[in-house]
Design a protein around this motif. Structure first.
Motif, mmCIF file in Angstrom:
data_model
loop_
_atom_site.group_PDB
_atom_site.id
_atom_site.type_symbol
_atom_site.label_atom_id
_atom_site.label_comp_id
_atom_site.label_asym_id
_atom_site.label_seq_id
_atom_site.Cartn_x
_atom_site.Cartn_y
_atom_site.Cartn_z
ATOM 1 N N GLN A 73 0.755 -1.241 0.100
ATOM 2 C CA GLN A 73 0.068 -0.017 0.003
ATOM 3 C C GLN A 73 0.790 1.128 -0.058
ATOM 4 O O GLN A 73 0.711 2.195 -0.769
ATOM 5 C CB GLN A 73 -0.897 0.053 1.202
ATOM 6 C CG GLN A 73 -2.022 -0.987 1.096
ATOM 7 C CD GLN A 73 -3.199 -0.698 0.366
ATOM 8 O OE1 GLN A 73 -3.203 0.599 -0.188
ATOM 9 N NE2 GLN A 73 -4.262 -1.415 0.094
ATOM 10 N N ALA A 77 1.699 3.719 -3.480
ATOM 11 C CA ALA A 77 1.114 5.211 -3.559
ATOM 12 C C ALA A 77 1.920 6.107 -3.523
ATOM 13 O O ALA A 77 1.512 7.387 -3.617
ATOM 14 C CB ALA A 77 0.344 5.236 -2.305
ATOM 15 N N LEU A 142 -5.066 -6.769 -15.700
ATOM 16 C CA LEU A 142 -5.819 -6.105 -14.869
ATOM 17 C C LEU A 142 -6.755 -6.906 -13.948
ATOM 18 O O LEU A 142 -6.902 -7.355 -12.640
ATOM 19 C CB LEU A 142 -6.587 -4.842 -15.191
ATOM 20 C CG LEU A 142 -7.201 -4.194 -14.300
ATOM 21 C CD1 LEU A 142 -6.328 -3.433 -13.179
ATOM 22 C CD2 LEU A 142 -8.073 -3.036 -14.817
ATOM 23 N N MET A 146 -6.451 -8.679 -10.045
ATOM 24 C CA MET A 146 -7.727 -8.205 -9.030
ATOM 25 C C MET A 146 -8.214 -9.739 -8.400
ATOM 26 O O MET A 146 -8.306 -9.683 -7.152
ATOM 27 C CB MET A 146 -8.683 -7.475 -9.784
ATOM 28 C CG MET A 146 -8.315 -6.186 -10.147
ATOM 29 S SD MET A 146 -9.658 -5.355 -11.162
ATOM 30 C CE MET A 146 -10.956 -5.343 -10.020
ATOM 31 N N ASP A 152 -8.731 -4.304 -4.952
ATOM 32 C CA ASP A 152 -9.790 -3.378 -5.757
ATOM 33 C C ASP A 152 -9.061 -2.891 -7.105
ATOM 34 O O ASP A 152 -7.786 -2.861 -7.073
ATOM 35 C CB ASP A 152 -10.306 -2.377 -4.875
ATOM 36 C CG ASP A 152 -9.473 -1.389 -4.207
ATOM 37 O OD1 ASP A 152 -8.166 -1.214 -5.055
ATOM 38 O OD2 ASP A 152 -9.731 -0.689 -3.475
ATOM 39 N N GLN A 153 -10.044 -2.502 -7.850
ATOM 40 C CA GLN A 153 -9.345 -1.954 -9.105
ATOM 41 C C GLN A 153 -8.273 -0.821 -9.058
ATOM 42 O O GLN A 153 -7.519 -0.697 -9.803
ATOM 43 C CB GLN A 153 -10.695 -1.543 -10.049
ATOM 44 C CG GLN A 153 -9.977 -1.138 -11.720
ATOM 45 C CD GLN A 153 -11.210 -1.160 -12.690
ATOM 46 O OE1 GLN A 153 -12.152 -1.774 -12.408
ATOM 47 N NE2 GLN A 153 -10.936 -0.550 -13.673
ATOM 48 N N PRO A 154 -8.703 0.392 -8.212
ATOM 49 C CA PRO A 154 -7.509 1.399 -7.993
ATOM 50 C C PRO A 154 -6.153 1.059 -7.502
ATOM 51 O O PRO A 154 -5.106 1.482 -8.394
ATOM 52 C CB PRO A 154 -8.359 2.121 -6.947
ATOM 53 C CG PRO A 154 -9.744 1.994 -7.309
ATOM 54 C CD PRO A 154 -9.982 0.661 -7.526
ATOM 55 N N LEU A 155 -6.229 0.065 -6.593
ATOM 56 C CA LEU A 155 -4.861 -0.457 -6.278
ATOM 57 C C LEU A 155 -4.245 -1.249 -7.477
ATOM 58 O O LEU A 155 -3.113 -1.082 -7.821
ATOM 59 C CB LEU A 155 -4.914 -1.495 -4.999
ATOM 60 C CG LEU A 155 -3.637 -1.992 -4.422
ATOM 61 C CD1 LEU A 155 -2.474 -0.862 -4.601
ATOM 62 C CD2 LEU A 155 -3.965 -2.885 -3.251
ATOM 63 N N GLU A 157 -4.808 -0.882 -10.741
ATOM 64 C CA GLU A 157 -4.439 0.042 -11.763
ATOM 65 C C GLU A 157 -3.002 0.713 -11.195
ATOM 66 O O GLU A 157 -2.367 1.133 -12.165
ATOM 67 C CB GLU A 157 -5.570 0.944 -11.900
ATOM 68 C CG GLU A 157 -6.553 0.395 -12.487
ATOM 69 C CD GLU A 157 -7.592 1.400 -12.712
ATOM 70 O OE1 GLU A 157 -7.697 2.560 -12.178
ATOM 71 O OE2 GLU A 157 -8.783 1.089 -13.640
ATOM 72 N N ARG A 158 -2.977 1.180 -9.895
ATOM 73 C CA ARG A 158 -1.706 1.684 -9.420
ATOM 74 C C ARG A 158 -0.497 0.796 -9.548
ATOM 75 O O ARG A 158 0.732 1.100 -10.094
ATOM 76 C CB ARG A 158 -1.900 2.045 -8.109
ATOM 77 C CG ARG A 158 -2.748 3.264 -7.918
ATOM 78 C CD ARG A 158 -2.294 4.096 -6.732
ATOM 79 N NE ARG A 158 -2.809 3.308 -5.350
ATOM 80 C CZ ARG A 158 -3.896 3.236 -4.847
ATOM 81 N NH1 ARG A 158 -5.066 3.693 -5.310
ATOM 82 N NH2 ARG A 158 -4.209 2.359 -3.701
#
Length: 213
Positions: A73, A77, A142, A146, A152-155, A157-158
C-alpha cells in the motif's frame, strides 16, 4: 555452471510463474527473483534491517516479519517510497540471482526477473544471453491481478502503472510467449523454446540461430 542464461520476465499477473514451472518440469534450473526477495527480508537479514531503518517498524507484523500488504500500500501510493525500497532490495536480488545461476547445472538456466525492465534491463543484467517476455493484454492482466491478489481496481491499476509498460518490456524481448489463452496451451510453447535454448546453448561461439519471434 550453466553457460547459457535466459532472463524470464513479464508484468504482474502475466503468467510468469506458470511458464517458470513448465520449464522446471523439463529439468531446467531456475533462479527466481521473487524467492530471493522473500529470503533477504526474513527476520535478522540485513535487508530487513535496512527496510525498517528507512520505512519504520510499522512495516513489520506482530511476528517481526515484513508486512507485505502494508508495504505494498505504501510503495504503490508514492513513487519516491517505491524507489527507496527498490534501492535496498534490487542490488541484493541481482547478486542472489547471479550466484544461483553460477551454481546451476544443465544446458541452460533461467533467471525469473519480474522487474527486469524496471531494474535496468540488459545493462543491469549483462550476463543474460537472451530475454523471454511473457506478454498479456493489459485488460486481461488487470482482471487476473484483481482476482489473484484480491485487491480493488484502483490499487490494481496503481500496481500496473508502477511497472514498465507493455511496449517497454516487449522492446527487450528476444522471445515472446503471448499468454492470452488457456493454461493448457503454455507447456507446448515452453517445449518449443526449450528445444531452441538447448540448440543455442550447444551452438559454437558466434553462431547465430535466430528463429521468428
Amino acid at each position: 555452471m550453466a553457460d547459457f542464461l535466459i532472463g524470464l520476465t513479464g508484468g504482474v499477473a502475466s503468467g510468469k510463474s506458470t511458464v517458470e514451472r513448465a520449464f522446471a518440469a523439463l529439468g531446467v534450473a531456475i533462479a527466481d527473483a521473487d524467492l530471493i526477495a522473500r529470503d533477504i527480508v526474513e527476520p535478522g537479514q540485513p535487508a530487513l534491517l535496512s527496510v525498517v531503518e528507512r520505512f519504520g517498524a510499522q512495516m513489520l507484523d506482530a511476528d517481526g516479519r515484513l508486512d507485505r500488504a502494508a508495504m505494498r500500500q505504501r510503495v504503490f501510493a508514492d513513487p519516491v517510497e517505491r524507489k527507496a525500497l527498490e534501492a535496498i532490495l534490487h542490488p541484493r536480488i541481482r547478486q542472489g540471482l547471479r550466484q544461483a545461476c553460477q551454481s546451476a547445472t544443465g544446458a541452460y538456466a533461467i533467471a525469473t526477473i519480474p522487474l527486469l525492465t524496471e531494474g535496468g534491463g540488459r545493462s543491469a543484467y549483462p550476463w543474460l544471453d537472451r530475454i523471454l517476455v511473457v506478454d498479456v493484454p493489459v485488460a486481461t492482466q488487470l482482471a487476473r491481478l484483481m482476482q489473484r491478489d484480491e485487491v480493488d481496481q484502483p490499487l490494481a491499476e496503481r500496481m500496473l502503472a508502477a511497472q514498465a509498460s507493455r511496449d517497454q518490456r516487449l522492446a527487450l524481448a528476444d522471445d515472446i510467449i503471448v499468454n492470452d489463452g488457456s493454461l493448457e496451451e503454455l507447456p507446448a510453447l515452453v517445449a518449443d523454446l526449450d528445444r531452441l535454448y538447448r540448440q543455442l546453448a550447444g551452438a559454437a561461439p558466434g553462431a547465430e540461430v535466430m528463429p521468428p519471434r
